[in-house]
Scaffold this motif. Structure first.
Motif, PDB file in Angstrom:
ATOM      1  N   ARG A  70       4.837   2.867  -7.946  1.00  0.00           N
ATOM      2  CA  ARG A  70       4.867   1.424  -7.678  1.00  0.00           C
ATOM      3  C   ARG A  70       4.131   1.109  -6.380  1.00  0.00           C
ATOM      4  O   ARG A  70       3.391   0.122  -6.301  1.00  0.00           O
ATOM      5  CB  ARG A  70       6.318   0.941  -7.596  1.00  0.00           C
ATOM      6  N   ARG A  71       4.316   1.948  -5.380  1.00  0.00           N
ATOM      7  CA  ARG A  71       3.609   1.734  -4.116  1.00  0.00           C
ATOM      8  C   ARG A  71       2.102   1.900  -4.289  1.00  0.00           C
ATOM      9  O   ARG A  71       1.308   1.177  -3.673  1.00  0.00           O
ATOM     10  CB  ARG A  71       4.135   2.710  -3.057  1.00  0.00           C
ATOM     11  N   HIS A 126       3.141  -2.811 -12.565  1.00  0.00           N
ATOM     12  CA  HIS A 126       4.033  -2.461 -11.463  1.00  0.00           C
ATOM     13  C   HIS A 126       5.490  -2.516 -11.911  1.00  0.00           C
ATOM     14  O   HIS A 126       6.325  -1.705 -11.482  1.00  0.00           O
ATOM     15  CB  HIS A 126       3.798  -3.414 -10.290  1.00  0.00           C
ATOM     16  N   LEU A 147      -0.010  -6.155 -11.528  1.00  0.00           N
ATOM     17  CA  LEU A 147       1.335  -6.628 -11.218  1.00  0.00           C
ATOM     18  C   LEU A 147       2.263  -6.427 -12.413  1.00  0.00           C
ATOM     19  O   LEU A 147       3.437  -6.067 -12.254  1.00  0.00           O
ATOM     20  CB  LEU A 147       1.294  -8.108 -10.827  1.00  0.00           C
ATOM     21  N   LEU A 149       0.407   1.226  -6.966  1.00  0.00           N
ATOM     22  CA  LEU A 149      -0.113   0.019  -7.614  1.00  0.00           C
ATOM     23  C   LEU A 149      -0.202  -1.143  -6.629  1.00  0.00           C
ATOM     24  O   LEU A 149      -1.160  -1.926  -6.662  1.00  0.00           O
ATOM     25  CB  LEU A 149       0.768  -0.358  -8.805  1.00  0.00           C
ATOM     26  N   LEU A 150       0.781  -1.271  -5.747  1.00  0.00           N
ATOM     27  CA  LEU A 150       0.710  -2.319  -4.729  1.00  0.00           C
ATOM     28  C   LEU A 150      -0.491  -2.112  -3.813  1.00  0.00           C
ATOM     29  O   LEU A 150      -1.219  -3.057  -3.485  1.00  0.00           O
ATOM     30  CB  LEU A 150       2.000  -2.340  -3.902  1.00  0.00           C
TER      31      LEU A 150
END
Length: 442
Positions: free
Chosen positions: A196-197, A187, A184, A199-200
């Motif tokens: 970023r996606r 991110h 997080l 990592l999510l």
């Protein structure tokens, strides 16, 4: 083929490590935490890559003419050194003094490299390299395990890499719980939307993999970690909505056998595994009361349990970081271990407080919060696992120590200029940050 690739990567990194010793931290964590050589099938599985990286890093530090590496003395580092020294002392007076050598060497290698990490982390980029190294090393197994869970519908357990600290289902689950807050933090650093996606998605897959380990201790740690994540988050409304949406979906996805397993938490009296752990905890307690130095390493055998356990024939490992330290190093060892955790937590709190007034230091406050959440997950899940010497918490400790030093140094630059600041560190002792940036390309 995997063996050749890993070997080439390590050999190619050695000249770079010699030029930039701080990069040795990345390679050491990658090799020691992820253990990529265990994914091969040939000679690489037994090749001493970690030792080669460690020797190269230390040699690069010893021959570096540009600066002297000094350990900042503060409550964390002093307690850490005392804990290491105490473990060496208890090993000398161990119950099985002739058998502790292998474990002592293993633990001292981890502590020794933790000391090297403390010396090498000097700038923000170094700290973030460490975080990336931990996330990639453990996240690899989380993504892999999460995809396996989706494909199997959670019917089978997720296990860690064989022959490592995290090879068991319980151990890999706890490692993944610790990794999610670090993801997080990263991110917020990634600018590209697909990064970023990714990592999510990795966070979701790591959470699924942790659940699919069927570890009851990890489930408790996950719940506490998520609660702390919400408390520590900068956007509580958004975080709360995401947790409220994702957690029920994840729980509904898991099969009935998983729920049956978790439901046994409140029925531990009927669980032989749980009762075996409690028996081992009693053994450690009784041993520490009898021997001020504890029993040293290698105390989990029939002879020791015969002397100290309520049920002598039920021999188990400690299955708790706290009782592991208590049994092996006595009450003084446990006090030092708990003090190390306390001072590490307080260091994170100090970072958050000192960084709060400055927008340029917002990254440090966010990192400190996420490391605290990660360590809270370890402290909770570690109640049921023998992971007192797991290296990742010590590296996160080093990251907090380094971050506080960086924040205190940067605050002197950000505060309004008032001539020469009498509180500024002496260049000969602390190093001139501008000089470091000019001479150190890392």
């Amino acid at each position: 083929m995997r063996d050749v690739v890993i070997t080439l990567l390590v050999l190619a990194a050695l000249p770079y490590i010699f030029r930039r010793p701080s990069f040795g931290v990345v390679m050491w964590i990658w090799m020691g935490v992820m253990n990529p050589h265990t994914q091969g099938w040939g000679f690489a599985r037994e090749f001493p890559f970690a030792a080669i990286i460690a020797v190269t890093t230390v040699a690069a530090m010893a021959t570096d003419p540009r600066r002297r590496y000094r350990l900042a003395l503060n409550p964390v580092t002093i307690t850490f050194l005392l804990f290491v020294a105490w473990m060496a002392l208890t090993s000398a007076f161990a119950i099985h003094a002739d058998q502790v050598g292998g474990q002592l060497v293993k633990v001292m290698k981890i502590m020794g490299m933790t000391l090297v990490v403390l010396l090498l982390l000097r700038k923000r980029v170094h700290v973030e390299w460490l975080v990336w190294a931990v996330v990639v090393s453990i996240g690899y197994y989380g993504v892999k395990g999460g995809l396996f869970t989706l494909r199997s519908g959670g019917q089978y357990r997720v296990w860690g890499p064989i022959g490592t600290f995290i090879d068991g289902n319980n151990e890999i689950a706890l490692a993944l719980v610790m990794t999610i807050p670090l993801m997080l933090y990263l991110h917020g650093l990634v600018a590209h939307r697909w990064g970023r996606r990714a990592l999510l998605a990795a966070m979701v897959l790591c959470a699924l993999a942790s659940l699919a380990s069927y570890s009851r201790g990890a489930a408790i740690a996950m719940a506490l970690m998520l609660g702390a994540l919400w408390i520590k988050s900068r956007n509580k409304a958004l975080t709360g909505v995401l947790l409220a949406c994702c957690v029920p979906v994840a729980l509904l996805f898991m099969p009935a056998q998983w729920h049956d397993r978790i439901d046994t938490i409140d029925q531990y009296q009927d669980d032989m595994s749980a009762m075996g752990r409690i028996n081992a905890w009693h053994m450690a307690f009784n041993l520490a009361n009898d021997r001020p130095l504890g029993g040293g390493f290698e105390i989990y055998d029939a002879d020791v349990f015969e002397r100290y356990a309520p049920v002598p024939e039920d021999v188990h490992a400690a299955h708790s970081i706290y009782f592991q330290v208590l049994g092996e190093h006595g009450w003084v060892g446990l006090a030092l271990y708990l003090a190390l955790g306390f001072f590490t937590w307080r260091t994170g709190t100090a970072i958050i407080r000192q960084a709060a007034p400055f927008a340029d230091l917002a990254w440090a406050g966010h990192l400190a919060r996420m490391i605290q959440v990660s360590l809270l997950g370890f402290l909770a899940g570690g109640t049921f696992l023998s992971l007192a010497y797991f290296d990742v918490p010590y590296y996160l400790m080093a990251a907090l120590v380094a971050t506080r030093t960086i924040v205190e140094r940067e605050r002197l630059v950000l505060l309004p200029a008032r001539g020469k600041n009498p509180l500024a560190p002496d260049d000969d002792v602390a190093g001139n940050p501008d000089e470091e940036l000019r001479h150190d390309p890392a």
